[in-house]
Design an enzyme around this catalytic site. Structure first.
Site, mmCIF file in Angstrom:
data_model
loop_
_atom_site.group_PDB
_atom_site.id
_atom_site.type_symbol
_atom_site.label_atom_id
_atom_site.label_comp_id
_atom_site.label_asym_id
_atom_site.label_seq_id
_atom_site.Cartn_x
_atom_site.Cartn_y
_atom_site.Cartn_z
ATOM 1 N N TYR A 143 -6.463 53.665 -53.307
ATOM 2 C CA TYR A 143 -7.291 54.485 -52.411
ATOM 3 C C TYR A 143 -8.776 54.201 -52.661
ATOM 4 O O TYR A 143 -9.565 54.098 -51.727
ATOM 5 C CB TYR A 143 -6.998 55.971 -52.635
ATOM 6 N N PHE A 166 -21.504 45.096 -24.904
ATOM 7 C CA PHE A 166 -20.065 45.143 -24.643
ATOM 8 C C PHE A 166 -19.679 46.566 -24.213
ATOM 9 O O PHE A 166 -20.357 47.514 -24.565
ATOM 10 C CB PHE A 166 -19.293 44.729 -25.898
ATOM 11 N N ASP A 167 -18.571 46.715 -23.449
ATOM 12 C CA ASP A 167 -18.271 48.049 -22.893
ATOM 13 C C ASP A 167 -18.062 49.154 -23.925
ATOM 14 O O ASP A 167 -18.467 50.273 -23.696
ATOM 15 C CB ASP A 167 -17.143 48.091 -21.855
ATOM 16 N N ASP A 185 -24.448 42.817 -33.014
ATOM 17 C CA ASP A 185 -23.000 42.928 -32.820
ATOM 18 C C ASP A 185 -22.455 41.510 -32.983
ATOM 19 O O ASP A 185 -22.677 40.647 -32.128
ATOM 20 C CB ASP A 185 -22.765 43.476 -31.399
ATOM 21 N N ALA A 218 -19.314 40.040 -33.458
ATOM 22 C CA ALA A 218 -17.879 39.742 -33.313
ATOM 23 C C ALA A 218 -17.607 38.230 -33.270
ATOM 24 O O ALA A 218 -16.642 37.750 -33.841
ATOM 25 C CB ALA A 218 -17.338 40.408 -32.053
ATOM 26 N N LYS A 244 -12.062 38.970 -34.031
ATOM 27 C CA LYS A 244 -12.452 37.716 -33.365
ATOM 28 C C LYS A 244 -12.710 36.652 -34.453
ATOM 29 O O LYS A 244 -11.763 36.126 -35.008
ATOM 30 C CB LYS A 244 -13.703 37.953 -32.501
ATOM 31 N N HIS A 275 -9.723 50.982 -15.905
ATOM 32 C CA HIS A 275 -8.988 49.725 -15.719
ATOM 33 C C HIS A 275 -7.717 49.634 -16.564
ATOM 34 O O HIS A 275 -6.785 48.939 -16.210
ATOM 35 C CB HIS A 275 -9.896 48.505 -15.945
HETATM 36 N N1 F0G Z 1 -18.301 44.000 -29.448
HETATM 37 C C1 F0G Z 1 -17.894 42.922 -28.760
HETATM 38 C C2 F0G Z 1 -18.876 41.864 -28.399
HETATM 39 C C3 F0G Z 1 -16.553 42.827 -28.363
HETATM 40 O O1 F0G Z 1 -16.155 41.763 -27.660
HETATM 41 C C4 F0G Z 1 -15.644 43.842 -28.724
HETATM 42 C C5 F0G Z 1 -14.237 43.778 -28.331
HETATM 43 C C6 F0G Z 1 -16.122 44.940 -29.474
HETATM 44 C C7 F0G Z 1 -17.462 44.973 -29.821
HETATM 45 C C8 F0G Z 1 -15.219 46.064 -29.880
HETATM 46 O O2 F0G Z 1 -14.401 45.668 -30.914
HETATM 47 O O3 F0G Z 1 -12.087 45.768 -29.963
HETATM 48 O O4 F0G Z 1 -12.494 45.599 -32.420
HETATM 49 O O5 F0G Z 1 -12.988 47.689 -31.234
HETATM 50 N N2 F0G Z 1 -13.778 42.974 -27.487
HETATM 51 C C9 F0G Z 1 -12.379 42.793 -27.105
HETATM 52 C C10 F0G Z 1 -12.300 41.810 -25.960
HETATM 53 C C11 F0G Z 1 -11.644 44.056 -26.849
HETATM 54 O O6 F0G Z 1 -11.194 41.656 -25.418
HETATM 55 O O7 F0G Z 1 -13.292 41.170 -25.615
HETATM 56 P P1 F0G Z 1 -12.911 46.207 -31.130
#
Ligand code: F0G
Length: 470
Positions: A72, A124-125, A215, A217, A258, A450
């Site tokens: 833990y 990102f969304d 960010d 990723a 990623k 979506h």
């Molecule tokens: N930032 C970026 C640039 C992303 O592409 C994603 C996720 C996230 C943050 C959020 O990360 O999914 O680990 O919570 N992108 C995925 C996609 C979902 O299909 O492009 P997460």
């Protein structure tokens, strides 16, 4: 003669692919209301819905799974991950989270408040969602070139410095807790940001005393593009480029699904002890104790190794070249794609491929459905369905671009799979003029529609269809 480039790995474990007929798929997609999120994965032949968490791990990563320390507190796997983060990214403190959006939740809980403004390159969304959820605003300062899919530009993820400065002056630096740079920029097509642009953005931010958060990723793919497209860095190692990218960033957060080459995980990394302490309070309420934050020990161990493998030049070259290869095949078949091709996905321009379908009938979704029916290839709509409705007016926000994204999982598919995808899209293109109608919405959720939306084939004329949605 130069020997051809090949993947720097071979296959040890395989996963079956199931084949169904076009007629079976046509019936299935209708049964699930034309929503590809409702399709079971064994009904998909090539799954390009996302490159997130869908990659294959190496034997060293699987070995780390066995070595995972599930304590833990004070797990050895956490310290392995910490050492990788310090070594590759150059940050001292690490807050693990279960994935990228959880990192956003924790980081923004500590730094974003109502009325704040976060400028950046096409957030990102989930990032935008976490900002808007806190009644703050995400302002897109991406260069205009990013929105013309036919225009060649090596760094379409770049920030427009004039737009950024105008935003700072308009809202006032006291309302801007940080500037957000996303590398690569997923929302505009996995497009990279140049090191020069990162440095200029950081210099501008510094002049106004605003920190820069990143960010990251797909940071390793971004570093590869800097090495191959930005002349000054052609001789630099990926690791040195990565260090230079993050030199001026106060905080980075990552969806490790990623470029971390793992199936689940995320983190925040930073050097500021005070902010780290503040984040820790949110980590404990939302994720878990500081040395695991929502990840298992074995997942942290696999990520510690995945981060190392993810910055290997040969791996990155093969990875990016596979995406470029699919782009070339699509272009040979006359499919209109976002150019230049980005790092993790192909983006097919549905406005150009299906000009007869009005945006009110979701042309990119139609393309996604037809690719599924034709060859069992699953992509995802990045268009007006995803853009959702304006929270104030309740009306559809017409997306700037109507794209079908085909995201390539890492180390999973071969070149023949890519040929199959290109052939599928060519067959859709050959009959695209026969597609007369897109979709109408039967049911939709209040937000993030979506994922669960229910659609039906539009039968009405285009004019009537647009009036239906008002
Ligand atoms: N930032 C970026 C640039 C992303 O592409 C994603 C996720 C996230 C943050 C959020 O990360 O999914 O680990 O919570 N992108 C995925 C996609 C979902 O299909 O492009 P997460």
């Amino acid at each position: 003669m130069k020997l051809p480039a090949i993947p720097p790995y071979k296959t040890k474990v395989v996963e079956p692919v199931y084949f169904r007929t076009k007629e079976e798929r046509r019936a299935k997609i209708q049964e699930v209301n034309y929503n590809l999120f409702n399709i079971h994965s064994d009904w998909v032949i090539i799954d390009l819905m996302t490159d997130s968490g869908t990659g294959a791990m190496s034997e060293q990563q699987w070995a780390e799974i066995m070595l995972g320390d599930e304590s833990y507190a004070g797990s050895e796997s956490y310290f392995k991950l910490l050492r990788s983060v310090q070594d590759i990214l150059g940050f001292e403190f690490l807050a693990p989270t279960h994935q990228g959006r959880a990192a956003e939740n924790i980081l923004f809980s500590a730094t974003v408040k109502e009325g704040d403004v976060i400028p950046g390159n096409a957030h990102f969304d989930t990032t935008k969602g976490h900002i808007e959820f806190r009644k703050a605003k995400a302002i897109d300062c991406t260069i205009a070139e990013a929105f013309d899919t036919a225009l060649e530009h090596p760094f379409k993820g770049n920030i427009d410095l004039e737009k950024l400065e105008a935003t700072i002056l308009q809202y006032g630096k006291e309302h801007i807790p940080f500037i957000n740079i996303t590398v690569t920029c997923n929302t505009v097509g996995g497009q990279p940001v140049s090191l020069a642009n990162i440095q200029d953005t950081c210099a501008l931010a510094k002049r106004y005393g605003i920190p820069v958060y990143m960010d990251i990723a797909r940071y390793a793919e971004n570093a590869y593009f800097i090495k191959t497209r930005e002349a000054a860095y052609a001789d630099w190692s990926i690791r040195d480029i990565v260090k230079a990218m993050f030199k001026e960033a106060e905080v980075v957060w990552m969806s490790s699904k990623k470029d971390g080459l793992v199936n689940i995980g995320g983190f925040i990394a930073l050097n500021d002890p005070e902010l780290y302490e503040k984040l820790g309070q949110y980590t404990i309420i939302y994720e878990g104790f500081l040395t695991y934050g929502g990840m298992s020990g074995r997942a942290m161990g696999a990520l510690a190794v995945g981060l190392q493998e993810g910055v290997d030049f040969h791996y990155l070259e093969d990875r990016v070249m596979q995406v470029q290869y699919l782009g070339e095949q699509l272009k040979k078949h006359g499919i209109p794609i976002q150019e230049p091709v980005g790092g993790h996905a192909l983006y097919i321009d549905a406005k150009r491929m299906l000009p007869q379908i009005p945006q009110t009938q979701y042309p990119a979704q139609l393309l996604a459905v037809e690719a599924y029916i034709e060859g069992g290839v699953r992509g995802v709509e990045i268009g007006t369905l995803l853009a959702d409705r304006d929270p104030e007016t309740g009306k559809d926000r017409m997306a700037e671009m109507e794209l079908l994204r085909l995201a390539i999982p890492r180390r999973v598919y071969s070149r023949s799979h890519m040929d199959y995808v290109a052939a599928t899209m060519a067959k859709v293109a050959a009959r695209s003029h026969e597609l007369e109608n897109g979709f109408n919405i039967k049911r939709q959720a209040k937000i993030l529609r979506h994922f669960t939306v229910e659609l039906e084939r539009a039968k009405s004329t285009q004019k009537e269809a647009s009036s239906l949605l008002v």
